[in-house]
Design a protein around this motif. Structure first.
Motif, PDB file in Angstrom:
ATOM      1  N   GLN A   1     105.155 -40.176   6.385  1.00 40.87           N
ATOM      2  CA  GLN A   1     104.793 -39.420   7.562  1.00 40.87           C
ATOM      3  C   GLN A   1     103.624 -40.108   8.258  1.00 40.87           C
ATOM      4  OE1 GLN A   1     103.753 -37.814   4.461  1.00 40.87           O
ATOM      5  NE2 GLN A   1     105.842 -37.268   3.861  1.00 40.87           N
ATOM      6  N   ALA A   2     103.567 -39.980   9.583  1.00 43.07           N
ATOM      7  CA  ALA A   2     102.453 -40.530  10.334  1.00 43.07           C
ATOM      8  C   ALA A   2     102.329 -39.810  11.658  1.00 43.07           C
ATOM      9  CB  ALA A   2     102.632 -42.035  10.572  1.00 43.07           C
ATOM     10  N   GLY A   3     101.095 -39.681  12.137  1.00 43.81           N
ATOM     11  CA  GLY A   3     100.862 -39.048  13.426  1.00 43.81           C
ATOM     12  C   GLY A   3      99.665 -39.669  14.110  1.00 43.81           C
ATOM     13  N   TYR A   4      99.733 -39.734  15.439  1.00 42.13           N
ATOM     14  CA  TYR A   4      98.638 -40.306  16.215  1.00 42.13           C
ATOM     15  C   TYR A   4      98.403 -39.458  17.451  1.00 42.13           C
ATOM     16  CZ  TYR A   4      95.952 -43.426  19.237  1.00 42.13           C
ATOM     17  OH  TYR A   4      95.000 -43.947  20.073  1.00 42.13           O
ATOM     18  N   ALA A   5      97.155 -39.026  17.646  1.00 43.67           N
ATOM     19  CA  ALA A   5      96.756 -38.291  18.838  1.00 43.67           C
ATOM     20  C   ALA A   5      95.923 -39.216  19.709  1.00 43.67           C
ATOM     21  CB  ALA A   5      95.963 -37.039  18.465  1.00 43.67           C
ATOM     22  N   PHE A   6      96.256 -39.280  20.993  1.00 46.30           N
ATOM     23  CA  PHE A   6      95.594 -40.223  21.880  1.00 46.30           C
ATOM     24  C   PHE A   6      94.136 -39.857  22.142  1.00 46.30           C
ATOM     25  CE2 PHE A   6      99.953 -41.262  22.395  1.00 46.30           C
ATOM     26  CZ  PHE A   6     100.006 -42.583  22.816  1.00 46.30           C
ATOM     27  N   ASN A   7      93.718 -38.662  21.745  1.00 43.46           N
ATOM     28  CA  ASN A   7      92.300 -38.312  21.908  1.00 43.46           C
ATOM     29  C   ASN A   7      91.445 -38.916  20.795  1.00 43.46           C
ATOM     30  OD1 ASN A   7      92.998 -36.718  19.745  1.00 43.46           O
ATOM     31  ND2 ASN A   7      92.124 -34.842  20.552  1.00 43.46           N
ATOM     32  N   GLY A   8      92.081 -39.556  19.781  1.00 38.50           N
ATOM     33  CA  GLY A   8      91.293 -40.300  18.812  1.00 38.50           C
ATOM     34  C   GLY A   8      91.448 -39.909  17.366  1.00 38.50           C
ATOM     35  N   SER A   9      92.615 -39.439  16.926  1.00 42.94           N
ATOM     36  CA  SER A   9      92.808 -39.117  15.513  1.00 42.94           C
ATOM     37  C   SER A   9      94.190 -39.563  15.072  1.00 42.94           C
ATOM     38  CB  SER A   9      92.644 -37.612  15.264  1.00 42.94           C
ATOM     39  OG  SER A   9      93.673 -36.871  15.898  1.00 42.94           O
ATOM     40  N   LEU A  10      94.317 -39.831  13.781  1.00 47.25           N
ATOM     41  CA  LEU A  10      95.607 -40.197  13.225  1.00 47.25           C
ATOM     42  C   LEU A  10      95.667 -39.799  11.763  1.00 47.25           C
ATOM     43  CD1 LEU A  10      95.353 -43.034  11.309  1.00 47.25           C
ATOM     44  CD2 LEU A  10      94.836 -43.971  13.558  1.00 47.25           C
ATOM     45  N   TYR A  11      96.884 -39.647  11.266  1.00 45.88           N
ATOM     46  CA  TYR A  11      97.083 -39.351   9.845  1.00 45.88           C
ATOM     47  C   TYR A  11      98.298 -40.109   9.351  1.00 45.88           C
ATOM     48  CZ  TYR A  11     100.844 -36.088  11.194  1.00 45.88           C
ATOM     49  OH  TYR A  11     101.998 -35.529  11.700  1.00 45.88           O
ATOM     50  N   ALA A  12      98.386 -40.260   8.028  1.00 41.10           N
ATOM     51  CA  ALA A  12      99.534 -40.906   7.411  1.00 41.10           C
ATOM     52  C   ALA A  12      99.712 -40.314   6.020  1.00 41.10           C
ATOM     53  CB  ALA A  12      99.344 -42.414   7.330  1.00 41.10           C
ATOM     54  N   GLY A  13     100.946 -40.327   5.540  1.00 41.59           N
ATOM     55  CA  GLY A  13     101.209 -39.771   4.227  1.00 41.59           C
ATOM     56  C   GLY A  13     102.410 -40.417   3.565  1.00 41.59           C
ATOM     57  N   PHE A  14     102.437 -40.320   2.236  1.00 44.55           N
ATOM     58  CA  PHE A  14     103.556 -40.817   1.437  1.00 44.55           C
ATOM     59  C   PHE A  14     103.860 -39.799   0.352  1.00 44.55           C
ATOM     60  CE2 PHE A  14     104.997 -42.955  -2.456  1.00 44.55           C
ATOM     61  CZ  PHE A  14     106.170 -43.539  -1.992  1.00 44.55           C
ATOM     62  N   SER A  15     105.154 -39.506   0.162  1.00 47.29           N
ATOM     63  CA  SER A  15     105.591 -38.552  -0.865  1.00 47.29           C
ATOM     64  C   SER A  15     106.633 -39.226  -1.736  1.00 47.29           C
ATOM     65  CB  SER A  15     106.201 -37.300  -0.219  1.00 47.29           C
ATOM     66  OG  SER A  15     105.344 -36.754   0.767  1.00 47.29           O
ATOM     67  N   LEU A  16     106.519 -39.047  -3.052  1.00 44.43           N
ATOM     68  CA  LEU A  16     107.459 -39.648  -3.993  1.00 44.43           C
ATOM     69  C   LEU A  16     108.236 -38.550  -4.701  1.00 44.43           C
ATOM     70  CD1 LEU A  16     108.468 -42.268  -5.397  1.00 44.43           C
ATOM     71  CD2 LEU A  16     106.736 -41.841  -7.158  1.00 44.43           C
ATOM     72  N   TYR A  17     109.580 -38.651  -4.672  1.00 44.29           N
ATOM     73  CA  TYR A  17     110.447 -37.659  -5.301  1.00 44.29           C
ATOM     74  C   TYR A  17     111.306 -38.238  -6.427  1.00 44.29           C
ATOM     75  CZ  TYR A  17     109.722 -35.844  -0.523  1.00 44.29           C
ATOM     76  OH  TYR A  17     109.193 -35.455   0.683  1.00 44.29           O
ATOM     77  N   SER A  18     111.268 -39.534  -6.649  1.00 42.77           N
ATOM     78  CA  SER A  18     112.273 -40.193  -7.477  1.00 42.77           C
ATOM     79  C   SER A  18     112.060 -40.023  -8.977  1.00 42.77           C
ATOM     80  CB  SER A  18     112.315 -41.693  -7.152  1.00 42.77           C
ATOM     81  OG  SER A  18     111.042 -42.285  -7.380  1.00 42.77           O
ATOM     82  N   VAL A  19     110.844 -39.672  -9.414  1.00 42.97           N
ATOM     83  CA  VAL A  19     110.565 -39.538 -10.841  1.00 42.97           C
ATOM     84  C   VAL A  19     110.702 -38.073 -11.242  1.00 42.97           C
ATOM     85  CG1 VAL A  19     108.881 -39.901 -12.682  1.00 42.97           C
ATOM     86  CG2 VAL A  19     108.993 -41.492 -10.749  1.00 42.97           C
ATOM     87  N   GLU A  20     111.558 -37.806 -12.189  1.00 43.89           N
ATOM     88  CA  GLU A  20     111.815 -36.440 -12.611  1.00 43.89           C
ATOM     89  C   GLU A  20     110.539 -35.776 -13.136  1.00 43.89           C
ATOM     90  OE1 GLU A  20     114.942 -33.972 -15.513  1.00 43.89           O
ATOM     91  OE2 GLU A  20     114.780 -36.165 -15.613  1.00 43.89           O
ATOM     92  N   ASN A  21     110.317 -34.548 -12.689  1.00 43.97           N
ATOM     93  CA  ASN A  21     109.181 -33.715 -13.096  1.00 43.97           C
ATOM     94  C   ASN A  21     107.842 -34.150 -12.500  1.00 43.97           C
ATOM     95  OD1 ASN A  21     110.901 -32.189 -14.813  1.00 43.97           O
ATOM     96  ND2 ASN A  21     110.628 -33.692 -16.446  1.00 43.97           N
ATOM     97  N   LEU A  22     107.836 -35.247 -11.728  1.00 41.90           N
ATOM     98  CA  LEU A  22     106.591 -35.756 -11.157  1.00 41.90           C
ATOM     99  C   LEU A  22     106.516 -35.432  -9.669  1.00 41.90           C
ATOM    100  CD1 LEU A  22     104.000 -37.594 -11.443  1.00 41.90           C
ATOM    101  CD2 LEU A  22     105.482 -39.470 -10.643  1.00 41.90           C
ATOM    102  N   GLU A  23     105.342 -34.989  -9.218  1.00 41.06           N
ATOM    103  CA  GLU A  23     105.055 -34.830  -7.801  1.00 41.06           C
ATOM    104  C   GLU A  23     103.890 -35.749  -7.452  1.00 41.06           C
ATOM    105  OE1 GLU A  23     104.321 -30.789  -6.776  1.00 41.06           O
ATOM    106  OE2 GLU A  23     106.298 -30.086  -7.385  1.00 41.06           O
ATOM    107  N   LEU A  24     104.065 -36.568  -6.425  1.00 46.05           N
ATOM    108  CA  LEU A  24     103.037 -37.524  -6.025  1.00 46.05           C
ATOM    109  C   LEU A  24     102.937 -37.563  -4.506  1.00 46.05           C
ATOM    110  CD1 LEU A  24     101.027 -39.849  -6.515  1.00 46.05           C
ATOM    111  CD2 LEU A  24     102.998 -41.415  -6.523  1.00 46.05           C
ATOM    112  N   TYR A  25     101.728 -37.324  -3.990  1.00 45.77           N
ATOM    113  CA  TYR A  25     101.490 -37.350  -2.549  1.00 45.77           C
ATOM    114  C   TYR A  25     100.195 -38.115  -2.278  1.00 45.77           C
ATOM    115  CZ  TYR A  25     104.603 -33.329  -3.032  1.00 45.77           C
ATOM    116  OH  TYR A  25     105.638 -32.497  -3.372  1.00 45.77           O
ATOM    117  N   VAL A  26     100.228 -38.975  -1.289  1.00 46.10           N
ATOM    118  CA  VAL A  26      99.045 -39.712  -0.843  1.00 46.10           C
ATOM    119  C   VAL A  26      98.885 -39.462   0.654  1.00 46.10           C
ATOM    120  CG1 VAL A  26      97.913 -41.946  -0.647  1.00 46.10           C
ATOM    121  CG2 VAL A  26      99.401 -41.472  -2.612  1.00 46.10           C
ATOM    122  N   GLU A  27      97.670 -39.114   1.077  1.00 45.38           N
ATOM    123  CA  GLU A  27      97.425 -38.768   2.476  1.00 45.38           C
ATOM    124  C   GLU A  27      96.142 -39.434   2.967  1.00 45.38           C
ATOM    125  OE1 GLU A  27      98.340 -34.202   2.847  1.00 45.38           O
ATOM    126  OE2 GLU A  27      97.556 -34.660   0.850  1.00 45.38           O
TER     127      GLU A  27
END
Length: 352
Positions: A193-219
């Protein structure tokens, strides 16, 4: 003016609900409880104690959360719909006119689906959309007054463009600063995921679903110095940068994980870590689980921050009396410099 716009959007939502062909859904929850707090500042003075008909403590990951009343209403038709959500974070004992104000409306918008659902157009006070990050921070462009255009060009991909009035400055780049864009692509293995606002902010994220029983998010989130609203020790405006990682692993009946924040803002930075472990005891009592939440927050000493180290431990026990109702008892010990805080609480949450 904003209050009028929100109330107007809410009225439009209500009118849509009168359609004979609309599907209506109401949802939400109520959280509250009782809490006793004792604070010892480390001096010879007597500790300060307080008993409140509210819950503000509890563990970071396993706690039911502080007092809140939330109601969401959704109307859905074949090619259109509308949503409104109201949240009150005051205690249930507070009823002095602050409950029903426009600021408590998280969003109130209507939308239409066009070109065989290739395009969705939303207008009003929009929610966070479909391209926000999925971890503990949950960055998105929610709460914007205006219009959103969401395009679904291929399976798993959404691209959003927002035109919002509440991002407009009073002096420059009015047209450009009203714009923000965001995108998300996801499948069964991962999502970005990614977002950019022209007033001067942005975000990015990564989510992993492939490993059973594991939840992993980086933002990650970045806010330009012109709108961040923070200054360094020289009273100079500085940009804000925050990284977040959320990891959990569930091996029934044990679940454990950690949430970590790294605020890299100059002279305002801090590090925060919230590990936890939870054990299900359904064989002892149906719906019962026990857990331990730990919190550790420290200032970025190398950048001269004045934040003192804070460490806390919260053992808790929760009973899910139904799929939509639970009760929790907890004790929190917190240490900050010479100050020690003890909190004992009992919380209840009911969802509908």
């Amino acid at each position: 003016m904003k209050a009028l716009k929100v109330l107007t959007a809410a009225a439009a939502v209500a009118l849509l609900g009168t359609s004979a062909f609309a599907e209506f859904k109401a949802s939400g929850y109520i959280r509250s409880g009782v809490e006793s707090t004792i604070v010892d500042d480390g001096s010879d003075a007597d500790p300060v104690s307080e008993l409140t008909t509210a819950v503000n403590g509890g563990g970071y990951n396993l706690g039911l959360g502080p007092d809140r009343t939330r109601i969401a209403l959704d109307w859905t038709e074949e090619k259109a719909g509308a949503s409104i959500r109201y949240t009150n974070n005051n205690t249930l004992s507070v009823n002095d006119g602050v409950w029903f104000v426009s600021g408590n409306i998280d969003y109130a918008f209507a939308y239409v689906n066009l070109f065989d659902n290739l395009l969705k157009v939303s207008a009003g006070k929009n929610n966070g959309g479909e391209a926000g990050t999925e971890g503990d921070a949950g960055y998105d462009f929610g709460g914007l007054y205006g219009a959103r255009f969401s395009v679904y060009p291929v399976d798993g991909l959404v691209i959003e463009a927002n035109i919002s009035t509440n991002n407009l400055p009073t002096d420059k780049h009015a047209t450009l600063d009203a714009l923000s864009v965001a995108a998300k692509y996801g499948n069964d293995t991962f999502a970005v995921q990614a977002g950019y606002a022209f007033n001067g902010s942005l975000y990015a994220g990564f989510s992993l679903y492939s490993v059973e029983n594991l939840e992993l998010y980086v933002e990650a989130n970045y806010v330009d110095k012109d709108i961040a609203g923070v200054v360094n020790k020289k009273a100079e405006a500085v940009a804000s940068t925050v990284l977040t990682e959320t990891v959990s692993y569930n091996i029934d009946p044990v679940k454990f994980g950690i949430v970590a924040y790294q605020d890299l803002t100059e002279d305002n930075g801090y590090l925060a870590f919230y590990p936890y472990v939870e054990l299900g005891l359904g064989d002892v009592l149906e719906g019962l689980s026990v857990g331990l939440d730990v919190g550790f927050v420290t200032g970025a000493k190398d950048k001269g921050a004045d934040v003192e180290d804070i460490i806390s431990f919260t053992p808790e026990a929760t009973i899910a009396v139904a799929d939509n109702a639970s009760v929790q008892a907890f004790y929190t010990f917190q240490k900050q410099d010479e100050e020690t805080t003890h909190v004992v609480g009992l919380g209840v949450k009911y969802s509908f």
